[in-house]
Enzyme design. Structure first.
Site, PDB file in Angstrom:
ATOM      1  N   ASP A 176      42.723-104.517   4.463  1.00  0.00           N
ATOM      2  CA  ASP A 176      43.822-103.649   4.028  1.00  0.00           C
ATOM      3  C   ASP A 176      44.010-102.560   5.072  1.00  0.00           C
ATOM      4  OD1 ASP A 176      45.793-102.437   2.582  1.00  0.00           O
ATOM      5  OD2 ASP A 176      44.558-101.926   0.856  1.00  0.00           O
ATOM      6  N   ASP A 228      50.738-105.590   5.045  1.00  0.00           N
ATOM      7  CA  ASP A 228      49.577-104.877   5.591  1.00  0.00           C
ATOM      8  C   ASP A 228      48.247-105.272   4.959  1.00  0.00           C
ATOM      9  OD1 ASP A 228      50.086-103.777   3.124  1.00  0.00           O
ATOM     10  OD2 ASP A 228      49.813-101.697   3.752  1.00  0.00           O
ATOM     11  N   GLU A 229      48.188-106.427   4.288  1.00  0.00           N
ATOM     12  CA  GLU A 229      46.900-106.835   3.717  1.00  0.00           C
ATOM     13  C   GLU A 229      46.814-108.354   3.611  1.00  0.00           C
ATOM     14  OE1 GLU A 229      46.257-105.753  -0.429  1.00  0.00           O
ATOM     15  OE2 GLU A 229      48.393-105.295  -0.622  1.00  0.00           O
TER      16      GLU A 229
END
Length: 403
Positions: free
Chosen positions: A27, A121-122
């Protein structure tokens, strides 16, 4: 981006026994804010809000010093300014964030092919096949963070556990810029310290419903008789929550539900009335949808647009194609015709979106016509290759190049 509640009393070290702990959740820390800092080094060390300084804009992200003051994603920018009038407000084009995301995901795919990206973003990784080559889970996590820092210039936090649910919760407690391993034997001890909202699937509404009956911690949820939980949240949801609260999650990395649609949309800081600008955006969104179709091996049978007017009236218009496509040029042609047919609302457009759905696997075959050339397909696939190497802004349709 992990938004689940965190427990302040959670310790940062649960030991280094990574037996059966081969699931990682990566993350990125304050991704949008960190991208802004990477693009604008003069912002480093200063309070930063990602968003537009406009009446209707909302916060996309904020640096940690502002988060502790109560500024959160989704808060109106004007409210955030009242809390932190000294903060810098900045936002880059969406393509900039995609460029950084692609670099991160490319690193993860070099670690293991078993990568499941769940947002910009993860991502989850199953590193069971990489351990002999790269070391134990902690060593691989450290390698990932080091490579992302050195090659992309961004910080990342990583959770390590025996399953996806616990790994995701662990990454939230590893922030900022850390690694947290939850050994298999410590899973339930760890979970029972958490507020119930930390469990995947417990949103604000479910959390409020459970709180009415005094269920505020994971321990209380785990200990609740299943039949009582069924009465509170329904059968399907009850069994899922009960399993997760007890540390049971059998989902495999990359084994999610097949994608049903792909869309790109944006809410504008000011209403747009200019037809040329709206058509430019239709082309940009169409090519973005097409790129994601090709990346997933999908073809789309339907194209639709979403238009929200200044008075919040929202309409959708769609069309079924004579054959499925994964080409931006074809999607844009249909989307533009739909926008032309609908017209521009008197007060302008507040939100515009393009969506493709009724997806089929490309492996199922594609209809072709005798008088057609495959030059478009070849050109867009070359665009994919160039973008993968040099970033999303490296090549784009001529109609998107500003004079």
């Amino acid at each position: 981006m992990s938004n689940a509640p965190r427990a302040q009393q959670i310790k940062r070290d649960w030991g280094d026994d990574d037996t059966n702990c081969h699931i990682l959740h990566v993350d990125m820390d304050s991704f949008y804010a960190q991208v802004e800092i990477a693009e604008n080094p003069q912002y480093r060390g200063k309070p930063l809000i990602v968003g537009h300084d406009a009446p209707r804009s909302v916060v996309t992200a904020a640096t940690y010093d502002l988060k502790v003051r109560g500024i959160y994603a989704g808060m109106p920018v004007q409210q955030a300014k009242r809390i932190a009038p000294h903060a810098i407000i900045s936002a880059s084009p969406r393509s900039t964030y995609l460029k950084y995301s692609e670099k991160v995901m490319r690193i993860l795919c070099e670690i293991t092919p078993q990568v499941e990206q769940i947002s910009i973003d993860e991502a989850f990784l199953d590193i069971s096949g990489a351990r002999r080559r790269l070391g134990n889970s902690l060593q691989i996590a450290a390698l990932i963070r080091s490579r992302i820092r050195e090659e992309v210039g961004l910080p990342a936090s990583i959770g390590i556990a025996e399953n996806k649910s616990v790994a995701k919760i662990a990454s939230a407690h590893a922030k900022p810029d850390g690694i947290l391993l939850i050994p298999q034997a410590q899973t339930q001890t760890f979970l029972r310290l958490l507020p119930v909202g930390a469990i995947w699937g417990v949103g604000r509404q479910t959390q409020a419903s459970l709180a009415k009956y005094g269920i505020e911690t994971v321990a209380q949820l785990a200990d609740l008789p299943i039949q009582r939980l069924v009465k509170l949240v329904g059968k399907a949801h009850a069994y899922s929550l009960h399993a997760l609260a007890n540390g049971i999650d059998k989902r495999r990395v990359g084994a999610g539900e097949p994608e049903k649609s792909i869309s790109t949309e944006n809410t504008f800081a000011t209403d747009i009335k200019d037809a040329t600008e709206l058509h430019r955006m239709v082309v940009e969104y169409s090519y973005d949808c097409a790129r994601r179709l090709r990346a997933g091996g999908w073809l789309a049978w339907n194209v639709s647009i979403k238009v929200r007017a200044a008075d919040f009236t929202t309409v959708t218009r769609g069309k079924t194609l004579r054959r499925p496509t994964d080409l931006g040029a074809e999607i844009a042609q249909v989307a533009q015709s739909l926008l032309d047919a609908y017209g521009i609302p008197v007060g302008g457009v507040r939100l515009l979106g393009v969506k493709v759905d009724s997806l089929q696997s490309r492996e199922d075959g594609i209809v072709s016509f005798l008088d057609e050339s495959d030059s478009r397909s070849k050109a867009e696939r070359v665009m994919d290759q160039v973008s993968a190497k040099f970033g999303a802004d490296a090549v784009k349709p001529a109609s998107l190049l500003k004079e």
